[in-house]
Structures are given as structure tokens and as C-alpha cells.
Design a protein around this motif. Sequence first.
Motif, mmCIF file in Angstrom:
data_model
loop_
_atom_site.group_PDB
_atom_site.id
_atom_site.type_symbol
_atom_site.label_atom_id
_atom_site.label_comp_id
_atom_site.label_asym_id
_atom_site.label_seq_id
_atom_site.Cartn_x
_atom_site.Cartn_y
_atom_site.Cartn_z
ATOM 1 N N ALA A 102 0.816 -1.216 0.000
ATOM 2 C CA ALA A 102 0.000 0.000 0.000
ATOM 3 C C ALA A 102 0.851 1.269 0.000
ATOM 4 C CB ALA A 102 -0.934 -0.005 1.209
ATOM 5 N N LEU A 103 2.097 1.168 0.442
ATOM 6 C CA LEU A 103 2.990 2.331 0.490
ATOM 7 C C LEU A 103 3.656 2.649 -0.850
ATOM 8 C CD1 LEU A 103 4.813 2.031 3.917
ATOM 9 C CD2 LEU A 103 3.700 4.073 3.026
ATOM 10 N N THR A 162 -3.246 13.731 -5.286
ATOM 11 C CA THR A 162 -2.853 12.433 -5.835
ATOM 12 C C THR A 162 -2.274 11.541 -4.742
ATOM 13 O OG1 THR A 162 -2.371 13.494 -7.958
ATOM 14 C CG2 THR A 162 -1.452 11.306 -7.608
ATOM 15 N N ALA A 163 -1.409 12.115 -3.911
ATOM 16 C CA ALA A 163 -0.819 11.342 -2.812
ATOM 17 C C ALA A 163 -1.897 10.884 -1.832
ATOM 18 C CB ALA A 163 0.234 12.182 -2.101
ATOM 19 N N ALA A 164 -2.892 11.756 -1.591
ATOM 20 C CA ALA A 164 -3.992 11.400 -0.676
ATOM 21 C C ALA A 164 -4.804 10.244 -1.244
ATOM 22 C CB ALA A 164 -4.884 12.612 -0.437
ATOM 23 N N GLY A 171 -4.826 3.581 4.568
ATOM 24 C CA GLY A 171 -5.814 3.796 5.627
ATOM 25 C C GLY A 171 -6.733 2.603 5.818
ATOM 26 N N ILE A 172 -7.101 1.944 4.712
ATOM 27 C CA ILE A 172 -7.965 0.766 4.784
ATOM 28 C C ILE A 172 -7.232 -0.379 5.493
ATOM 29 C CG2 ILE A 172 -9.210 -0.960 3.419
ATOM 30 C CD1 ILE A 172 -10.531 1.751 3.309
ATOM 31 N N CYS A 226 4.474 8.778 -5.745
ATOM 32 C CA CYS A 226 3.869 10.103 -5.980
ATOM 33 C C CYS A 226 4.675 11.201 -5.287
ATOM 34 C CB CYS A 226 2.431 10.131 -5.476
ATOM 35 S SG CYS A 226 1.311 9.198 -6.518
ATOM 36 N N LEU A 227 5.056 10.971 -4.051
ATOM 37 C CA LEU A 227 5.836 11.972 -3.327
ATOM 38 C C LEU A 227 7.215 12.140 -3.945
ATOM 39 C CD1 LEU A 227 4.890 11.049 0.358
ATOM 40 C CD2 LEU A 227 4.159 13.053 -0.938
#
Length: 199
Positions: free
Chosen positions: A142-143, A158-160, A167-168, A149-150
Motif C-alpha cells: 500500500a505504500l 494524488t498522494a492522498a 488507511g484501509i 507520488c511523493l
Amino acid sequence: MDQLRRRIPFRAEDNGEDENTVLDESEQEELIQRLKKQNETLNTQYQLAMQVIIALSAFIHLVYLFNPTEEPLLFFFPSSLHTQTGSKPLPRPFTLLSLIVHCNLFLRVHLGAIHNSGLQMRIGDFHLNLHPLPYSISYALALVAPTVCLFFGRSWLTAAWWSVTLGIVFTAQTMQDAIISGNEGISALEKLRYTAPGA
């Protein structure tokens, strides 16, 4: 002098309930069964909530898979700012990776992977045991998208978007930890049963 050395036991003020109440075997069983039922109800609610959250997030990612945009969050709000990303292939692989994480989480929740159970499939003579990936790998997968993006200086929107899967995973792990903690509490309570003659 003897009176000074003698310990005076602490007595709590009477609040209507005696904290040192001794329960007989049937009262203990009734209390344990009541707490078990409450725990099972809470576990069912947690599992249902996890399934709904994972399914909703997976559905949104699936919709995005077929129409990726430059700014993913703008996809859900019609705007003239949309730009298709035909020349940028990363949104689709990131979305597929996110969907894999969602499927893994759903497998953990659905199978009750708390007990490390697996899904056994049989196709003719072929046996397949599917075991969900541990949370550490889910976090790592997930990371990937938010980190890329960062690294490339994409917008915070986009990063969010790509952090939603992270978060899920965190939510699912927190809820499963709560279920495990509740089950362990009930097991510990059952071990504390005692025999109270004359109670």
C-alpha cells in the motif's frame, strides 16, 4: 504499641454494590455467557464494518481502474480539469496493486484469518491453499503508490488518493486487533472460574 503496628484493612465506601461479591458456579457461567454474547455481537459488527469499508474502497478503485485521470480525486467530481493519462501507465498498475491489497484484506476478514486459516480450493486433483498475506506486506504494497507520488512531486490530492489503501489496511488491522483482544479477554475470564462452596 501493638495497636500501632496492627494493619487496618482498607474498606471502600458502600456504593450499593459489594466489589468482593462471591459468585457461585451458575452465576459465573451466566456472567461469562452474557459477556461472550456481547463480544460475539461486537465481533460481528466489526467484521461487517470491515467488509463494507473494504468493498466500498475496492469498488471505487475498480471504477477508477477503467477511467484513470491525472488527479484521481477529481475523477469523482466532474470538472473541466480532467486530463486523461493515456501516456502515463502508472495509474493502472497502482490501482491493480491497490485492488490486490483489498482482495487480501477481504480474504483475511472473510476467512477470519485471525486464526491463520486459509482458503482451500480443489479443482479436480489440484489442491490450492490460499493464505492471506500478513499485514506487514499489505502495508508495504500500500505504500508503493504514495511513495512514488511523493518522489515525483505529484500533488497532495494524488498522494492522498493513493494513501486511501494504506488507511484501509490500518483500519482492518485495528478492527481485527480489537476482535482478537476481545476473544482473548473472554478466554482469560473463563480460566478465572473458581469453586465457591456455600456461595
